[in-house]
Design an enzyme around this catalytic site. Structure first.
Site, PDB file in Angstrom:
ATOM      1  N   ASP A  32       0.814  -1.212   0.000  1.00  9.20           N
ATOM      2  CA  ASP A  32       0.000   0.000   0.000  1.00  9.20           C
ATOM      3  C   ASP A  32       0.854   1.273   0.000  1.00  9.20           C
ATOM      4  O   ASP A  32       1.951   1.287   0.559  1.00  9.20           O
ATOM      5  CB  ASP A  32      -0.892  -0.030   1.254  1.00  9.20           C
ATOM      6  CG  ASP A  32      -2.061   0.936   1.140  1.00  9.20           C
ATOM      7  OD1 ASP A  32      -2.317   1.442   0.029  1.00  9.20           O
ATOM      8  OD2 ASP A  32      -2.705   1.183   2.164  1.00  9.20           O
ATOM      9  N   ASN A  80     -10.560  -3.420  -6.274  1.00  6.84           N
ATOM     10  CA  ASN A  80      -9.763  -2.471  -7.066  1.00  6.84           C
ATOM     11  C   ASN A  80     -10.355  -2.166  -8.443  1.00  6.84           C
ATOM     12  O   ASN A  80      -9.948  -1.212  -9.109  1.00  6.84           O
ATOM     13  CB  ASN A  80      -8.312  -2.966  -7.227  1.00  6.84           C
ATOM     14  CG  ASN A  80      -7.476  -2.827  -5.982  1.00  6.84           C
ATOM     15  OD1 ASN A  80      -6.524  -3.570  -5.770  1.00  6.84           O
ATOM     16  ND2 ASN A  80      -7.808  -1.868  -5.127  1.00  6.84           N
TER      17      ASN A  80
HETATM   18  C1  FPP Z   1      -2.150  -0.058  -3.257  1.00  3.10           C
HETATM   19  O1  FPP Z   1      -1.604   1.246  -3.219  1.00  3.10           O
HETATM   20  C2  FPP Z   1      -1.568  -0.766  -4.380  1.00  3.10           C
HETATM   21  C3  FPP Z   1      -2.270  -1.419  -5.354  1.00  3.10           C
HETATM   22  C4  FPP Z   1      -3.726  -1.475  -5.383  1.00  3.10           C
HETATM   23  C5  FPP Z   1      -1.575  -2.062  -6.483  1.00  3.10           C
HETATM   24  C6  FPP Z   1      -0.365  -2.863  -6.122  1.00  3.10           C
HETATM   25  C7  FPP Z   1       0.412  -3.036  -7.360  1.00  3.10           C
HETATM   26  C8  FPP Z   1       1.731  -2.975  -7.490  1.00  3.10           C
HETATM   27  C9  FPP Z   1       2.687  -2.834  -6.373  1.00  3.10           C
HETATM   28  C10 FPP Z   1       2.362  -3.006  -8.816  1.00  3.10           C
HETATM   29  C11 FPP Z   1       2.106  -4.195  -9.630  1.00  3.10           C
HETATM   30  C12 FPP Z   1       2.698  -5.416  -9.099  1.00  3.10           C
HETATM   31  C13 FPP Z   1       3.254  -6.366  -9.830  1.00  3.10           C
HETATM   32  C14 FPP Z   1       3.429  -7.701  -9.242  1.00  3.10           C
HETATM   33  C15 FPP Z   1       3.709  -6.157 -11.184  1.00  3.10           C
HETATM   34  P1  FPP Z   1      -2.558   2.485  -3.474  1.00  3.10           P
HETATM   35  O2  FPP Z   1      -2.562   2.793  -4.918  1.00  3.10           O
HETATM   36  O3  FPP Z   1      -3.911   2.215  -2.913  1.00  3.10           O
HETATM   37  O4  FPP Z   1      -1.837   3.621  -2.692  1.00  3.10           O
HETATM   38  P2  FPP Z   1      -2.538   4.860  -1.978  1.00  3.10           P
HETATM   39  O5  FPP Z   1      -3.282   4.294  -0.793  1.00  3.10           O
HETATM   40  O6  FPP Z   1      -1.366   5.686  -1.584  1.00  3.10           O
HETATM   41  O7  FPP Z   1      -3.423   5.527  -2.965  1.00  3.10           O
END
Ligand code: FPP
Length: 251
Positions: A32, A80
């Site tokens: 996250d 998501n």
């Molecule tokens: C949450 O952070 C993250 C996600 C929903 C996506 C996770 C994906 C990756 C780390 C990249 C892809 C992975 C691979 C294996 C290629 P957020 O976007 O909710 O962060 P925020 O809370 O700061 O908005």
């Protein structure tokens, strides 16, 4: 592809010297904070995901090198899909890139397991996942579990449906359903329960990740955002875990 992490650790870098002797069997990561990391730099959210993917890559290698047997990562949740289309596409593109760059894991005898409802994912991604699962199922150095279109409640529904179908066919007495039988019908059926759940970015919740498997997990929260989650941060979490007294309901 060349990789140096094992050599580095075999020479006894400072990073590994401080590791606890008792490692959790299963560590789960909620990746996250990518969006906030990008926002702080005035960049689009997808830039944060790209950096997050680099962290993911490094942390998976590190887990393998220090001997963690099961490492799970929350890549994309069933919730998501509510995000803007552009962001979903960016995550799927990153995933596609990643799935086509997995030779290193295979060379390192890492078994790759994808959990979640694959049916809603683009077909090319589904096919590549199947290939990787097939090609790596003989390996046992580490299970790398990627949760994609995954939701913990959704997984429990999936298990309940399978058991209900067996009961309807007369193969199973509903009164004899046990916790173990439910565990055996989850996506994670071959994986031990989570010992250590790590969530960076200052959020203090599980967000529907491995909710059944975390019944007795230890939790580790940090304000560090996922793209900044370095190996040293994982060492801190592992040291913290080593100091916890786990009683599993006993005294
Ligand atoms: C949450 O952070 C993250 C996600 C929903 C996506 C996770 C994906 C990756 C780390 C990249 C892809 C992975 C691979 C294996 C290629 P957020 O976007 O909710 O962060 P925020 O809370 O700061 O908005």
């Amino acid at each position: 592809m060349a990789f140096s992490f094992l050599k580095k650790n075999q020479t006894g870098s400072d990073e590994t010297k401080s590791l606890p002797e008792v490692l959790p069997k299963h560590v789960a990561f909620i990746m996250d904070g990518n969006g906030r990391w990008a926002k702080k730099r005035g960049m689009p959210r997808k830039y944060g995901h790209r950096e997050g993917a680099k962290t993911f890559h490094d942390i998976t290698r590190y887990c393998r090198s220090i001997g963690i047997k099961n490492a799970s990562f929350y890549v994309f949740s069933t919730e998501n899909w509510k995000r803007p289309e552009e962001e979903i596409e960016a995550i799927m593109d990153l995933l596609w890139e990643y799935l086509n760059d997995c030779d290193e894991y295979l060379e390192q005898e890492v078994r790759m397991i994808f959990i979640g409802d694959k049916s809603r994912l683009p077909e090319r991604i589904q096919n590549r996942m199947k290939e990787l699962e097939e090609d790596s199922k003989k390996y046992d150095k580490m299970n790398l579990i990627l949760a994609i279109n995954y939701g913990g409640r959704d997984e429990i529904v999936y298990a309940a449906r399978q058991l209900a179908e067996k009961a309807a066919k007369g193969e199973l007495d509903p009164g004899e359903i046990t916790e173990e039988m439910i565990s055996d019908h989850l996506y994670t059926r071959e994986i031990p329960d989570v010992d250590l759940m790590i969530r960076p970015s200052g959020e203090l919740r599980l967000s529907n990740f491995l909710i059944w498997q975390c019944a007795y997990a230890e939790y580790y929260f940090t304000d560090v955002l996922w793209p900044d989650f370095a190996r040293s941060e994982l060492n801190k979490a592992l040291n913290d875990f080593a100091g916890r007294g786990r009683r599993f309901g006993g005294i």
